[in-house]
Design a protein around this motif. Structure first.
Motif, PDB file in Angstrom:
ATOM      1  N   LYS A 269      25.292 -31.616  15.462  1.00 45.14           N
ATOM      2  CA  LYS A 269      26.712 -31.597  15.837  1.00 45.14           C
ATOM      3  C   LYS A 269      27.481 -30.932  14.706  1.00 45.14           C
ATOM      4  O   LYS A 269      27.136 -29.818  14.332  1.00 45.14           O
ATOM      5  CB  LYS A 269      27.222 -32.993  16.159  1.00 45.14           C
ATOM      6  CG  LYS A 269      26.897 -34.061  15.099  1.00 45.14           C
ATOM      7  CD  LYS A 269      27.385 -35.440  15.493  1.00 45.14           C
ATOM      8  CE  LYS A 269      28.885 -35.536  15.527  1.00 45.14           C
ATOM      9  NZ  LYS A 269      29.378 -36.902  15.781  1.00 45.14           N
ATOM     10  N   SER A 270      28.538 -31.571  14.173  1.00 44.71           N
ATOM     11  CA  SER A 270      29.312 -30.969  13.087  1.00 44.71           C
ATOM     12  C   SER A 270      28.414 -30.633  11.905  1.00 44.71           C
ATOM     13  O   SER A 270      27.449 -31.345  11.615  1.00 44.71           O
ATOM     14  CB  SER A 270      30.418 -31.925  12.638  1.00 44.71           C
ATOM     15  OG  SER A 270      31.272 -32.241  13.711  1.00 44.71           O
ATOM     16  N   GLY A 271      28.744 -29.560  11.204  1.00 43.74           N
ATOM     17  CA  GLY A 271      27.910 -29.113  10.103  1.00 43.74           C
ATOM     18  C   GLY A 271      28.210 -29.797   8.796  1.00 43.74           C
ATOM     19  O   GLY A 271      29.051 -30.695   8.710  1.00 43.74           O
ATOM     20  N   PHE A 272      27.530 -29.345   7.751  1.00 47.09           N
ATOM     21  CA  PHE A 272      27.790 -29.909   6.425  1.00 47.09           C
ATOM     22  C   PHE A 272      28.050 -28.818   5.386  1.00 47.09           C
ATOM     23  O   PHE A 272      28.006 -29.075   4.189  1.00 47.09           O
ATOM     24  CB  PHE A 272      26.642 -30.837   5.984  1.00 47.09           C
ATOM     25  CG  PHE A 272      25.303 -30.171   5.767  1.00 47.09           C
ATOM     26  CD1 PHE A 272      24.867 -29.874   4.479  1.00 47.09           C
ATOM     27  CD2 PHE A 272      24.478 -29.864   6.828  1.00 47.09           C
ATOM     28  CE1 PHE A 272      23.638 -29.284   4.267  1.00 47.09           C
ATOM     29  CE2 PHE A 272      23.237 -29.282   6.622  1.00 47.09           C
ATOM     30  CZ  PHE A 272      22.810 -28.982   5.336  1.00 47.09           C
ATOM     31  N   ILE A 273      28.359 -27.613   5.861  1.00 46.87           N
ATOM     32  CA  ILE A 273      28.772 -26.526   4.974  1.00 46.87           C
ATOM     33  C   ILE A 273      30.224 -26.180   5.288  1.00 46.87           C
ATOM     34  O   ILE A 273      30.565 -25.884   6.437  1.00 46.87           O
ATOM     35  CB  ILE A 273      27.896 -25.267   5.172  1.00 46.87           C
ATOM     36  CG1 ILE A 273      26.413 -25.598   5.010  1.00 46.87           C
ATOM     37  CG2 ILE A 273      28.320 -24.169   4.194  1.00 46.87           C
ATOM     38  CD1 ILE A 273      26.006 -26.064   3.626  1.00 46.87           C
ATOM     39  N   THR A 274      31.091 -26.264   4.290  1.00 41.51           N
ATOM     40  CA  THR A 274      32.497 -25.923   4.487  1.00 41.51           C
ATOM     41  C   THR A 274      32.949 -24.941   3.402  1.00 41.51           C
ATOM     42  O   THR A 274      32.258 -24.739   2.406  1.00 41.51           O
ATOM     43  CB  THR A 274      33.394 -27.175   4.457  1.00 41.51           C
ATOM     44  OG1 THR A 274      33.259 -27.825   3.178  1.00 41.51           O
ATOM     45  CG2 THR A 274      33.005 -28.148   5.552  1.00 41.51           C
TER      46      THR A 274
END
Length: 317
Positions: A269-274
């Protein structure tokens, strides 16, 4: 593929049973007792969200609201403005609060400093220095400890005048919604009865928080250790020698690198790279690896080595 952090299966099962009416325990009472113990405060309330906890805390402030220039939470400014509070912005060292900068400000009586336990989730604030300075200068301290509650070193989430947190996903106490606020000053709750009524939550959410608190200390420790491991193996990270639950790497080509990393370091789902600039992190170009977003099963060495290898290869391009 990596797994995005969600509430534990045990927590979801308990919340489901409460929703079905199969459990008659007063989870709100139990939850409040655990929050009081966790934050070392005499009074506590469960709320419907972290932002509602902030709303209650800032509603109690009679003077100005001091916020960091970066590394905080955008809700600080939004809620202070909604409450028509005068805002003072303090400059920081990439999110870290230096009390010398407070000395440079003209701060009215009965003002409050609101900040997060970790600057941009990356660097641990010097809570003892901050609270000592503020106590000596009649400044209320409000700590958003969404990321710091349960600290085994007892440095975070205990010493500020008001401790608040979100328990939404993917926080350290991870229920999917809800929050709390605690303090030793009963007057804060007496002055804010209306916003408290507007932010009440359910026994379902309380049951989730009640269960998640059981493992919060170990879960935070796992996240801190995993982040430290990644920091040690990637050069030029921000606040490299400080505890945190994400990794920030300043880089002029951050946007392009993040775009490529999102293609390879994926979750369901949502990623972990911003990407930065971002007030909630730092106001410079940077890559953020949100270790805090990952399921605890993904904090094993082999998974962390995959992150290190992929990020390092992109930085060398």
């Amino acid at each position: 593929m990596f797994k995005f952090k969600t509430p534990s299966s045990e927590t979801l099962e308990i919340m489901s049973e409460v929703a079905k009416g199969n459990i008659e325990k007063d989870y709100e009472k139990s939850c409040i007792e655990q929050i009081r113990d966790l934050t070392d405060k005499e009074y506590a309330k469960v709320t419907s969200s972290g932002n509602n906890s902030i709303f209650i805390a800032l509603s109690a402030v009679e003077g100005d609201v001091i916020i960091p220039d970066q590394g905080g939470w955008h809700g600080f400014k939004q809620i202070a403005r909604f409450l028509n509070k005068n805002i003072i912005t303090i400059k920081t060292d990439s999110g870290l609060i230096n009390t010398d900068y407070l000395d440079e400000l003209e701060i009215p009586d009965s003002s409050a400093l609101i900040f997060t336990s970790f600057a941009g989730y990356c660097g641990e604030q010097d809570i003892k220095a901050i609270t000592k300075y503020c106590k000596s200068n009649d400044i209320l301290t409000i700590e958003d400890a969404s990321a710091g509650v349960g600290d085994k070193k007892d440095l975070l989430g205990r010493h500020s005048d008001i401790i608040l947190a979100s328990t939404g996903s993917p926080k350290i106490i991870n229920v999917g919604e809800g929050g709390f606020i605690s303090t030793d000053d009963e007057e804060i709750f007496k002055k804010t009865s209306l916003p408290q009524k507007l932010s009440k939550t359910s026994q379902i959410v309380c049951s989730g928080i009640d269960n998640e608190i059981q493992n919060v200390k170990n879960n935070l420790e796992l996240t801190l250790n995993a982040t430290d491991y990644v920091k040690k193996h990637i050069p030029n990270t921000l606040h490299a020698n400080k505890r945190g639950i994400n990794v920030i790497i300043p880089h002029d080509n951050a946007k392009a690198i993040c775009w490529d990393l999102k293609k390879t370091l994926t979750t369901q789902k949502s990623g972990f790279i911003t990407t930065c600039p971002n007030y909630n992190r730092v106001k410079q170009k940077a890559i953020c690896i949100e270790i805090k977003n990952l399921d605890y099963a993904c904090l094993r060495k082999e998974k962390l080595d995959m992150i290190i290898e992929e990020v390092s290869s992109q930085l060398q391009v």
